[in-house]
Design a protein around this motif. Structure first.
Motif, mmCIF file in Angstrom:
data_model
loop_
_atom_site.group_PDB
_atom_site.id
_atom_site.type_symbol
_atom_site.label_atom_id
_atom_site.label_comp_id
_atom_site.label_asym_id
_atom_site.label_seq_id
_atom_site.Cartn_x
_atom_site.Cartn_y
_atom_site.Cartn_z
ATOM 1 N N MET A 10 0.846 -1.201 0.000
ATOM 2 C CA MET A 10 0.000 0.000 0.000
ATOM 3 C C MET A 10 0.881 1.251 0.000
ATOM 4 O O MET A 10 1.832 1.344 0.779
ATOM 5 N N ALA A 11 0.579 2.212 -0.892
ATOM 6 C CA ALA A 11 1.322 3.465 -0.901
ATOM 7 C C ALA A 11 1.017 4.242 0.374
ATOM 8 O O ALA A 11 -0.058 4.111 0.954
ATOM 9 N N PRO A 12 1.973 5.065 0.856
ATOM 10 C CA PRO A 12 1.715 5.851 2.070
ATOM 11 C C PRO A 12 0.429 6.658 1.969
ATOM 12 O O PRO A 12 -0.322 6.774 2.919
ATOM 13 N N ASN A 13 0.186 7.234 0.812
ATOM 14 C CA ASN A 13 -1.058 7.956 0.560
ATOM 15 C C ASN A 13 -1.566 7.540 -0.809
ATOM 16 O O ASN A 13 -0.897 7.753 -1.816
ATOM 17 N N SER A 14 -2.744 6.949 -0.835
ATOM 18 C CA SER A 14 -3.288 6.477 -2.096
ATOM 19 C C SER A 14 -4.772 6.839 -2.156
ATOM 20 O O SER A 14 -5.515 6.609 -1.205
ATOM 21 N N LEU A 15 -5.174 7.420 -3.272
ATOM 22 C CA LEU A 15 -6.541 7.906 -3.442
ATOM 23 C C LEU A 15 -7.217 7.174 -4.590
ATOM 24 O O LEU A 15 -6.669 7.095 -5.699
ATOM 25 N N LEU A 16 -8.400 6.662 -4.318
ATOM 26 C CA LEU A 16 -9.278 6.125 -5.342
ATOM 27 C C LEU A 16 -10.376 7.147 -5.583
ATOM 28 O O LEU A 16 -11.076 7.540 -4.650
ATOM 29 N N VAL A 17 -10.517 7.576 -6.828
ATOM 30 C CA VAL A 17 -11.542 8.549 -7.196
ATOM 31 C C VAL A 17 -12.597 7.852 -8.050
ATOM 32 O O VAL A 17 -12.284 7.274 -9.090
ATOM 33 N N PHE A 18 -13.829 7.920 -7.596
ATOM 34 C CA PHE A 18 -14.947 7.501 -8.425
ATOM 35 C C PHE A 18 -15.430 8.724 -9.199
ATOM 36 O O PHE A 18 -15.963 9.666 -8.624
ATOM 37 N N GLY A 19 -15.179 8.728 -10.515
ATOM 38 C CA GLY A 19 -15.622 9.840 -11.335
ATOM 39 C C GLY A 19 -14.612 10.973 -11.392
ATOM 40 O O GLY A 19 -14.758 11.963 -10.686
ATOM 41 N N LEU A 20 -13.579 10.805 -12.228
ATOM 42 C CA LEU A 20 -12.522 11.818 -12.308
ATOM 43 C C LEU A 20 -12.974 12.932 -13.251
ATOM 44 O O LEU A 20 -12.567 13.009 -14.411
ATOM 45 N N GLY A 21 -13.831 13.805 -12.741
ATOM 46 C CA GLY A 21 -14.366 14.910 -13.522
ATOM 47 C C GLY A 21 -13.648 16.210 -13.236
ATOM 48 O O GLY A 21 -12.502 16.235 -12.774
ATOM 49 N N TYR A 22 -14.348 17.309 -13.465
ATOM 50 C CA TYR A 22 -13.743 18.640 -13.390
ATOM 51 C C TYR A 22 -13.210 18.952 -11.997
ATOM 52 O O TYR A 22 -12.027 19.294 -11.829
ATOM 53 N N ALA A 23 -14.050 18.852 -10.983
ATOM 54 C CA ALA A 23 -13.618 19.183 -9.627
ATOM 55 C C ALA A 23 -12.623 18.168 -9.092
ATOM 56 O O ALA A 23 -11.608 18.531 -8.477
ATOM 57 N N ALA A 24 -12.885 16.879 -9.310
ATOM 58 C CA ALA A 24 -11.976 15.854 -8.798
ATOM 59 C C ALA A 24 -10.594 15.980 -9.434
ATOM 60 O O ALA A 24 -9.573 15.744 -8.770
ATOM 61 N N SER A 25 -10.534 16.373 -10.703
ATOM 62 C CA SER A 25 -9.237 16.548 -11.363
ATOM 63 C C SER A 25 -8.439 17.672 -10.718
ATOM 64 O O SER A 25 -7.203 17.591 -10.601
ATOM 65 N N ALA A 26 -9.127 18.730 -10.273
ATOM 66 C CA ALA A 26 -8.428 19.823 -9.590
ATOM 67 C C ALA A 26 -7.855 19.367 -8.258
ATOM 68 O O ALA A 26 -6.789 19.818 -7.830
ATOM 69 N N ILE A 27 -8.552 18.458 -7.594
ATOM 70 C CA ILE A 27 -8.053 17.906 -6.330
ATOM 71 C C ILE A 27 -6.825 17.046 -6.586
ATOM 72 O O ILE A 27 -5.781 17.201 -5.942
ATOM 73 N N VAL A 28 -6.941 16.141 -7.541
ATOM 74 C CA VAL A 28 -5.846 15.227 -7.857
ATOM 75 C C VAL A 28 -4.583 15.986 -8.262
ATOM 76 O O VAL A 28 -3.464 15.588 -7.914
ATOM 77 N N ALA A 29 -4.757 17.096 -8.973
ATOM 78 C CA ALA A 29 -3.604 17.865 -9.448
ATOM 79 C C ALA A 29 -2.739 18.388 -8.307
ATOM 80 O O ALA A 29 -1.556 18.686 -8.506
ATOM 81 N N ARG A 30 -3.311 18.483 -7.111
ATOM 82 C CA ARG A 30 -2.554 18.992 -5.959
ATOM 83 C C ARG A 30 -1.885 17.891 -5.137
ATOM 84 O O ARG A 30 -1.147 18.193 -4.199
ATOM 85 N N LEU A 31 -2.162 16.649 -5.452
ATOM 86 C CA LEU A 31 -1.688 15.548 -4.610
ATOM 87 C C LEU A 31 -0.392 14.957 -5.168
ATOM 88 O O LEU A 31 -0.370 13.857 -5.718
ATOM 89 N N ASN A 32 0.684 15.690 -5.015
ATOM 90 C CA ASN A 32 1.989 15.198 -5.442
ATOM 91 C C ASN A 32 2.399 14.007 -4.586
ATOM 92 O O ASN A 32 2.160 13.974 -3.373
ATOM 93 N N ASP A 33 3.012 13.031 -5.216
ATOM 94 C CA ASP A 33 3.532 11.837 -4.531
ATOM 95 C C ASP A 33 2.431 10.932 -3.983
ATOM 96 O O ASP A 33 2.704 10.064 -3.157
ATOM 97 N N TRP A 34 1.201 11.136 -4.403
ATOM 98 C CA TRP A 34 0.133 10.210 -4.059
ATOM 99 C C TRP A 34 -0.032 9.191 -5.190
ATOM 100 O O TRP A 34 0.187 9.507 -6.366
ATOM 101 N N ALA A 35 -0.444 8.001 -4.836
ATOM 102 C CA ALA A 35 -0.855 7.019 -5.834
ATOM 103 C C ALA A 35 -2.334 7.265 -6.131
ATOM 104 O O ALA A 35 -3.153 7.259 -5.220
ATOM 105 N N ILE A 36 -2.661 7.510 -7.387
ATOM 106 C CA ILE A 36 -4.026 7.848 -7.784
ATOM 107 C C ILE A 36 -4.580 6.776 -8.718
ATOM 108 O O ILE A 36 -3.936 6.390 -9.699
ATOM 109 N N THR A 37 -5.767 6.292 -8.390
ATOM 110 C CA THR A 37 -6.529 5.417 -9.272
ATOM 111 C C THR A 37 -7.911 6.025 -9.417
ATOM 112 O O THR A 37 -8.453 6.576 -8.455
ATOM 113 N N ALA A 38 -8.475 5.956 -10.624
ATOM 114 C CA ALA A 38 -9.752 6.636 -10.835
ATOM 115 C C ALA A 38 -10.594 5.931 -11.885
ATOM 116 O O ALA A 38 -10.077 5.352 -12.835
ATOM 117 N N THR A 39 -11.899 6.031 -11.690
ATOM 118 C CA THR A 39 -12.846 5.628 -12.726
ATOM 119 C C THR A 39 -13.259 6.868 -13.516
ATOM 120 O O THR A 39 -12.945 7.994 -13.141
#
Length: 274
Positions: free
Chosen positions: A1-30
């Motif tokens: 498991m990554a120290p910080n890992s985010l699963l996003v359901f629905g990588l849309g406009y707002a969620a993409s802005a959130i993800v863009a700020r999460l440097n060094d996070w493991a990101i998975t998205a639908t």
């Protein structure tokens, strides 16, 4: 498991802005911009198990598809959960201020149920008003000839810049579950926002149209009238909107596409409301 890992359901406009700020996070998205098929049950369950944080921005129909399909797995995980909801759950307040203690009585039953169900799961439920930001703002609508005014006396709406959504959700990573309104400090008539955007672009404001000429969805939007209070998010999350009113937000967006506008002094931020 990554120290910080985010699963996003629905990588849309707002969620993409959130993800863009999460440097060094493991990101998975639908979603169309993601890397995971929502209907791949085994893959999604594995992603839930691996994630430290789960965020859903999937809009519900009559039911919330994420909870309907994966609610049991989310309930068992003991991980951080977040949900992007809507201040539409409050319904029409007649222009009064509304905070998170208000009853849920919005016109969309599916949205109301989804908001409540995510709270039962222990999520941070971020209730959002009208969202604007790069490539999706009154400036774009004025430029494209799609803006209008309705001259509705006393009609007031709240809004929020997408960057302030991102900072609010990230502030919620270290905050308790519950509902949080993420809105700016200055609810305002939509006509005033369109007129300000037109002025920034050096254009005449668009014509006034009748409500009857609008789409059913637009008429339903204009049938609601409320001022959204953001005091809880400020107190509990330690969050403050950078774009405290629409003037600051639109000036910043205009400067992105019109460098000469950056030399114009921004409007003074409005005082905090509630």
């Amino acid at each position: 498991m990554a120290p910080n890992s985010l699963l996003v359901f629905g990588l849309g406009y707002a969620a993409s802005a959130i993800v863009a700020r999460l440097n060094d996070w493991a990101i998975t998205a639908t979603g169309s911009a993601g890397d995971l098929d929502f209907d791949d049950r085994a893959g999604v369950i594995a992603a839930i198990d691996a994630a430290t944080h789960v965020l859903s921005s999937v809009p519900p129909g009559e039911v919330d598809p994420v909870i309907a399909r994966y609610g049991a797995a989310l309930a068992d995980g003991g991980k951080w959960l977040g949900y992007l909801s809507s201040t539409g759950v409050y319904g029409d307040i007649g222009g009064a201020w509304v905070d998170e203690s208000a009853p849920i009585k919005g016109r969309r039953g599916g949205r109301n149920r989804a908001d409540a169900d995510w709270l039962v799961l222990g999520a941070r439920v971020f209730r959002l008003p009208g969202i604007y930001g790069p490539h999706r703002s009154p400036l774009d609508r004025v430029r494209d000839g799609k803006a209008h005014r309705t001259a509705q006396a006393g009609q007031v709406f709240s809004r929020v810049h997408v960057d302030d959504i991102a900072s609010g959700v990230i502030a919620g990573f270290d905050s308790p579950p519950g509902a949080y309104n993420l809105s700016d400090d200055l609810p305002a008539p939509q006509d005033a926002v369109i007129e300000f955007a037109s002025g920034l672009l050096g254009q005449q404001p668009p014509p006034i149209v009748s409500l009857e000429s609008l789409s059913p969805e637009a008429r339903a939007f204009h049938a609601e009238n409320r001022r959204v209070a953001n005091g809880k998010a400020k107190r509990v999350l330690g969050w403050r909107p950078v774009y405290a009113d629409y003037r600051l937000g639109l000036r910043a967006l205009n400067a992105m596409t019109n460098p000469a506008a950056a030399s114009v002094a921004p409007a003074t931020a409005s005082p905090d409301q509630r």
